[in-house]
Design an enzyme around this catalytic site. Structure first.
Site, PDB file in Angstrom:
ATOM      1  N   ASP A  83       7.661   5.425  -1.552  1.00  0.00           N
ATOM      2  CA  ASP A  83       7.322   6.343  -2.632  1.00  0.00           C
ATOM      3  C   ASP A  83       5.903   6.112  -3.137  1.00  0.00           C
ATOM      4  OD1 ASP A  83      10.367   5.739  -2.750  1.00  0.00           O
ATOM      5  OD2 ASP A  83      10.153   7.630  -3.827  1.00  0.00           O
ATOM      6  N   ARG A  84       5.271   7.198  -3.550  1.00  0.00           N
ATOM      7  CA  ARG A  84       3.935   7.076  -4.131  1.00  0.00           C
ATOM      8  C   ARG A  84       4.008   6.646  -5.593  1.00  0.00           C
ATOM      9  NH1 ARG A  84      -0.742  11.735  -5.056  1.00  0.00           N
ATOM     10  NH2 ARG A  84      -2.165  10.356  -6.181  1.00  0.00           N
TER      11      ARG A  84
END
Length: 416
Positions: A83-84
């Site tokens: 995930d960013r």
């Protein structure tokens, strides 16, 4: 359509009301720690680093590290994308002779620590991920409600193993639609949707909207911002060749495969939802089902067997002992198909989509998708949770690779 509206078509397995709340209010609320395969550390040709990143997408981080170290980003291996909007820890591999260059790299919100020598890491070379997640904007009653939901889901065998919204796009939910157009051989439609879909208040939306309405390639090349490099490359390729097929196939293979996988994922989610809707169990095998073997909580999706009248009692015992799970379809040209009632559901989905498994083989060769099976339920290992005053609910658990933490939280929060 945003991801919340898109996900409203997929049924919840638990019937109890959710706790609501909000995740990812800040990156530190969503911590991911990758669990590598032991074999990653066999060998001496590559240097293995632990990469800690905050608010970086994996590919962007890899490219920036490569740029600063003066090596090709293709020389950096990793086992999975993370995930960013999170703080994530994962392993990367670089050629042994690049070790000192990478050690010298300094980038804001990125930390690199040499761990060991080993082999080149490739996508899928991991056991899974450990998560620590905070859900904010909930009160103390969320603890008891979580307990009730978890108890209900345990009685039903686990959490539905939906592919998370990240698979489809958070603001422009179009990946699966592009995948379907590609399967139908409509490269022009796929390219126009890839280039022109807009909405969600993203930079470049005005240029996309103009292209969607006019189809003017020259104007798009003037208006599309430079960071939309794949879109601009596609437009240039179309201008050179006059072929949308050639233009689309100019995209990197991993990007093209995202769309096919998103469509497979959409159909898999529909299958789970349809099974819930029809009152068919996810944790109990029916004659005709395909089950996957489980060992130590990890699914072995290449080890499957069909449920028959003869072996059904044996299979049910395996499921009871957490040694097997019922699976659903990841449609592809060589997927093992279910029979009986589960097979009927698969056939109905294909018919509704006007789809044949052969369509997955008609794709250009690198994109052709054999398909497979995926377990219908998630059983988070080591699931613990508690309420932290003035903070919210804190969850910790481990998931095998390819399983989405947001799908676990969806059943608890009922937020999308």
């Amino acid at each position: 359509m945003d991801y919340r509206e898109f996900f409203s078509q997929f049924k919840y397995l638990s019937e109890k009301p959710g706790i609501g709340g909000r995740i990812k209010a800040q990156p530190e609320d969503f911590i991911v720690m990758e669990e590598p395969l032991r074999s990653a550390f066999d060998g001496k040709k590559y240097a293995i680093f632990l990469l800690k990143k905050r608010n970086w997408d994996t590919m962007a981080a890899v490219k920036e590290i490569a740029k600063r170290a003066g090596i090709s980003y293709k020389d950096i291996g990793f086992a999975g994308t993370k995930d960013r909007h999170a703080v994530t820890y994962q392993y990367i591999s670089v050629p042994r002779d690049a070790k000192e260059k990478v050690e010298a790299v300094r980038i804001k919100d990125i930390e690199l620590r040499f761990v060991s020598y080993g082999r080149a890491l490739k996508l899928g070379h991991l056991l899974g991920n450990r998560f620590k997640i905070i859900v904010r904007d909930v009160d103390e009653s969320a603890f008891e409600r979580t307990k009730e939901i978890v108890r209900e889901l345990r009685s039903k065998g686990g959490f539905p193993n939906y592919f998370g919204y990240q698979r489809f796009g958070e603001r422009r939910v179009t990946n699966h639609l592009i995948g379907k157009l590609l399967l139908k051989g409509d490269f022009e439609g796929a390219a126009r949707l890839f280039l022109g879909a807009h909405g969600g208040g993203m930079e470049g939306d005005e240029a996309r909207k103009n292209f969607w309405e006019t189809g003017d390639v020259n104007r798009a090349l003037e208006e599309f911002p430079g960071f939309l490099r794949y879109e601009r490359a596609m437009l240039y390729r179309y201008k050179e060749t006059g072929s949308w097929r050639k233009a689309f196939l100019s995209l990197p293979l991993p990007i093209m495969r995202i769309f096919i996988h998103a469509y497979q994922s959409y159909l898999f989610n529909l299958y789970i939802s349809r099974r819930i809707e029809e009152g068919l169990p996810l944790n109990e095998a029916l004659v005709g089902d395909i089950v996957v073997q489980i060992k130590g909580g990890i699914p072995y999706r290449d080890r499957t067997y069909r449920v028959t009248e003869t072996n059904i009692d044996f299979v049910k015992e395996k499921i009871r002992k957490d040694e097997a799970m019922v699976s659903g379809p990841l449609f592809g040209f060589s997927m093992r198909r279910a029979r009986g009632v589960p097979g009927r559901l698969e056939e109905e989905l294909l018919a509704e989509e006007n789809l044949s498994l052969k369509d997955f083989k008609r794709l250009p060769k690198p994109m052709a998708e054999p398909g497979g099976r995926r377990e219908l339920l998630i059983r988070p290992l080591g699931l613990t949770y508690g309420y932290v005053p003035s903070v919210g609910m804190c969850f910790r658990f481990f998931l095998p690779k390819g399983v989405y933490a947001t799908s676990v939280l969806r059943e608890i929060m009922k937020d999308h």
